[in-house]
Scaffold this active site. Sequence first.
Site, short mmCIF file in Angstrom:
data_model
loop_
_atom_site.label_atom_id
_atom_site.label_comp_id
_atom_site.label_asym_id
_atom_site.label_seq_id
_atom_site.Cartn_x
_atom_site.Cartn_y
_atom_site.Cartn_z
N ARG A 94 0.39 -0.63 -0.31
CA ARG A 94 0.34 0.68 0.09
C ARG A 94 1.06 1.68 -0.11
O ARG A 94 0.63 2.32 -0.42
CB ARG A 94 -0.95 -0.31 1.33
CG ARG A 94 -2.05 0.15 1.65
CD ARG A 94 -2.99 0.40 2.49
NE ARG A 94 -2.96 -0.37 3.41
CZ ARG A 94 -3.93 -1.39 3.40
NH1 ARG A 94 -5.03 -1.15 1.99
NH2 ARG A 94 -3.94 -2.24 3.57
N TYR A 95 1.89 1.87 0.30
CA TYR A 95 2.82 2.30 0.83
C TYR A 95 4.06 1.87 -0.01
O TYR A 95 4.44 0.74 -0.16
CB TYR A 95 2.99 2.89 2.06
CG TYR A 95 1.81 2.64 3.06
CD1 TYR A 95 1.22 4.02 3.12
CD2 TYR A 95 1.62 1.79 3.73
CE1 TYR A 95 0.20 3.87 4.13
CE2 TYR A 95 0.36 1.80 4.88
CZ TYR A 95 -0.40 3.00 5.05
OH TYR A 95 -1.71 3.67 5.42
N ARG A 98 7.49 -0.46 2.30
CA ARG A 98 6.87 -1.33 3.24
C ARG A 98 6.10 -2.23 2.43
O ARG A 98 5.34 -2.28 1.92
CB ARG A 98 6.67 -0.78 4.87
CG ARG A 98 5.73 0.57 4.39
CD ARG A 98 5.90 0.81 6.43
NE ARG A 98 4.36 1.88 6.50
CZ ARG A 98 4.98 3.31 6.16
NH1 ARG A 98 5.50 3.65 5.47
NH2 ARG A 98 3.38 4.17 5.94
N CYS A 107 -4.80 -17.09 14.30
CA CYS A 107 -4.84 -16.85 15.18
C CYS A 107 -5.01 -17.39 16.72
O CYS A 107 -5.61 -18.85 16.47
CB CYS A 107 -5.67 -15.84 15.27
SG CYS A 107 -5.26 -14.12 13.96
N CYS A 111 -10.91 -12.18 17.03
CA CYS A 111 -11.37 -10.70 18.20
C CYS A 111 -12.88 -10.70 17.38
O CYS A 111 -12.04 -10.85 16.18
CB CYS A 111 -10.44 -9.76 17.74
SG CYS A 111 -9.23 -10.24 18.53
N CYS A 114 -12.63 -7.99 14.63
CA CYS A 114 -11.33 -8.25 13.65
C CYS A 114 -11.48 -7.87 12.44
O CYS A 114 -12.20 -8.20 11.67
CB CYS A 114 -11.14 -9.90 13.71
SG CYS A 114 -9.90 -9.59 11.90
N ARG A 116 -10.23 -8.35 9.44
CA ARG A 116 -9.92 -9.58 8.39
C ARG A 116 -10.33 -10.59 9.08
O ARG A 116 -10.79 -11.77 8.25
CB ARG A 116 -8.78 -9.66 8.25
CG ARG A 116 -7.83 -8.93 8.23
CD ARG A 116 -6.03 -9.27 7.09
NE ARG A 116 -5.40 -7.33 6.97
CZ ARG A 116 -4.49 -7.38 7.63
NH1 ARG A 116 -3.94 -8.13 9.10
NH2 ARG A 116 -3.45 -6.16 7.29
N ASP A 277 -12.95 -0.62 12.24
CA ASP A 277 -12.67 -0.25 10.69
C ASP A 277 -14.50 -1.35 10.11
O ASP A 277 -14.65 -1.77 11.39
CB ASP A 277 -11.57 -1.82 10.34
CG ASP A 277 -10.49 -1.07 10.20
OD1 ASP A 277 -10.62 0.18 9.56
OD2 ASP A 277 -9.49 -1.91 10.85
N ASP A 314 -8.01 3.83 9.15
CA ASP A 314 -7.30 3.09 7.85
C ASP A 314 -8.84 3.72 6.94
O ASP A 314 -10.16 3.30 7.41
CB ASP A 314 -7.49 1.28 8.56
CG ASP A 314 -6.07 1.43 8.29
OD1 ASP A 314 -5.41 1.36 7.34
OD2 ASP A 314 -5.78 0.83 9.18
N LYS A 321 -4.07 4.49 6.34
CA LYS A 321 -3.69 5.14 7.59
C LYS A 321 -3.86 6.38 7.76
O LYS A 321 -2.61 7.12 6.83
CB LYS A 321 -3.61 5.08 8.68
CG LYS A 321 -3.35 4.05 9.17
CD LYS A 321 -2.22 3.31 10.40
CE LYS A 321 -2.64 1.31 10.68
NZ LYS A 321 -2.01 0.64 9.60
S1 SF4 Z 1 -7.53 -8.60 15.05
FE1 SF4 Z 1 -7.94 -10.65 13.80
S2 SF4 Z 1 -6.16 -10.99 12.71
FE2 SF4 Z 1 -5.62 -9.89 15.07
S3 SF4 Z 1 -5.27 -11.59 16.37
FE3 SF4 Z 1 -7.53 -10.29 16.51
S4 SF4 Z 1 -8.37 -12.30 14.87
FE4 SF4 Z 1 -6.66 -12.44 14.61
#
Ligand code: SF4
Length: 363
Positions: A94-95, A98, A107, A111, A114, A116, A277, A314, A321
């Site tokens: 994206r940048y 990096r 994971c 979360c 999340c 993603r 997000d 973001d 960001k």
């Molecule tokens: S935010 Fe998403 S990618 Fe990060 S630890 Fe939690 S579930 Fe996994």
Amino acid sequence: MSRIEPAATLRQPAELLAHGLASPADLADLEKVAARYAIAVTPDIAALIDPDDPDDPIARQFIPTSAELAVQPGERADPIGDRTYSPVAGIVHRYPDRVLFKLVHVCAVYCRFCFRREMVGPGKDSALSDTAYRAALDYIGANPAIWEVILTGGDPLMLSPRRLAEIMSDLAAIDHVRIIRLHTRVPVAEPARISTELVAALKVAGATTWVALHANHARELTRGARAACARLIDSGIPMVSQSVLLRGVNDDAATLEALMRAFVESRIKPYYLHHGDLAPGTAHLRTTLSRGQELMRALRGRVSGLCQPDYVLDIPGGHGKSPVGPNYVEQTNSSVDDRDRSQETRYCVTDYCGDVHLYPPER
Ligand code: SF4
């Protein structure tokens, strides 16, 4: 509700129920959530949850709820536009200087907010094949502007020390890659995984390793989590923090203050406070930008600069960001002394108490 300490990671709604972390009335909805988004609650995280507190800030982060079934207008599967900026599998560029390098899609914990969530977890995108891994390395090698590679995911610390050592060494062998940063929740979710072998695997000649820890509440920085971070830091790996501003978890000044102090006490420099997000089914955990700015103002008055993260958004669509304030400086219309052309504009600057001052001051 009584809790039975789990011996292994809880992955099914029925397991949450059996351990006092969900109620029978919610089971049918939780099965629907589980069909769409991954669930994982490690024993370390389960031990932090107070099952008698319906608003427990740790439970809100990891225990699914029926609110996740409600997708709001504007929410999207790829809220920060990773796919738009992915030139080859596993890479997000994206940048200019990096790239993100997404090696795994699993994971230690999942979360509920999340960004993603449509991509991580069992049954989502699969781990990179060896061919795709080599193609990603070739892409990094062919782009000399890439100074920093950010291993993210999924959680890169879910890889074995042996595999991590190979990856670190492959990346460090690329001359222009000087920084390898790993984004992780493992020191909090499963501190014992930060073993001597894993720490050794992250240190590599030819590149500097940084670790960014994701935590959102001071209670996550347990004695075990702090010791895991100390193992990384004592080995010479600097750490920064990432947190997400979450409704009912950390959206009050005292909680944010305690979190930032816990990071700094653990030798972790607060880096980013992310605005939530637009991931699907996460509206119940998001705050408003104005509330975030209000909290950042409050934080500025309560803790030193060492404890201040950047509050960032973001921009949906993959535009990167941006710091989103608050702003402490505004231009006024009045000019200062015309004879001093070097400073012909006057500003209003707000101090940490909210009082406004002219700069340069009037004589
Ligand atoms: S935010 Fe998403 S990618 Fe990060 S630890 Fe939690 S579930 Fe996994």
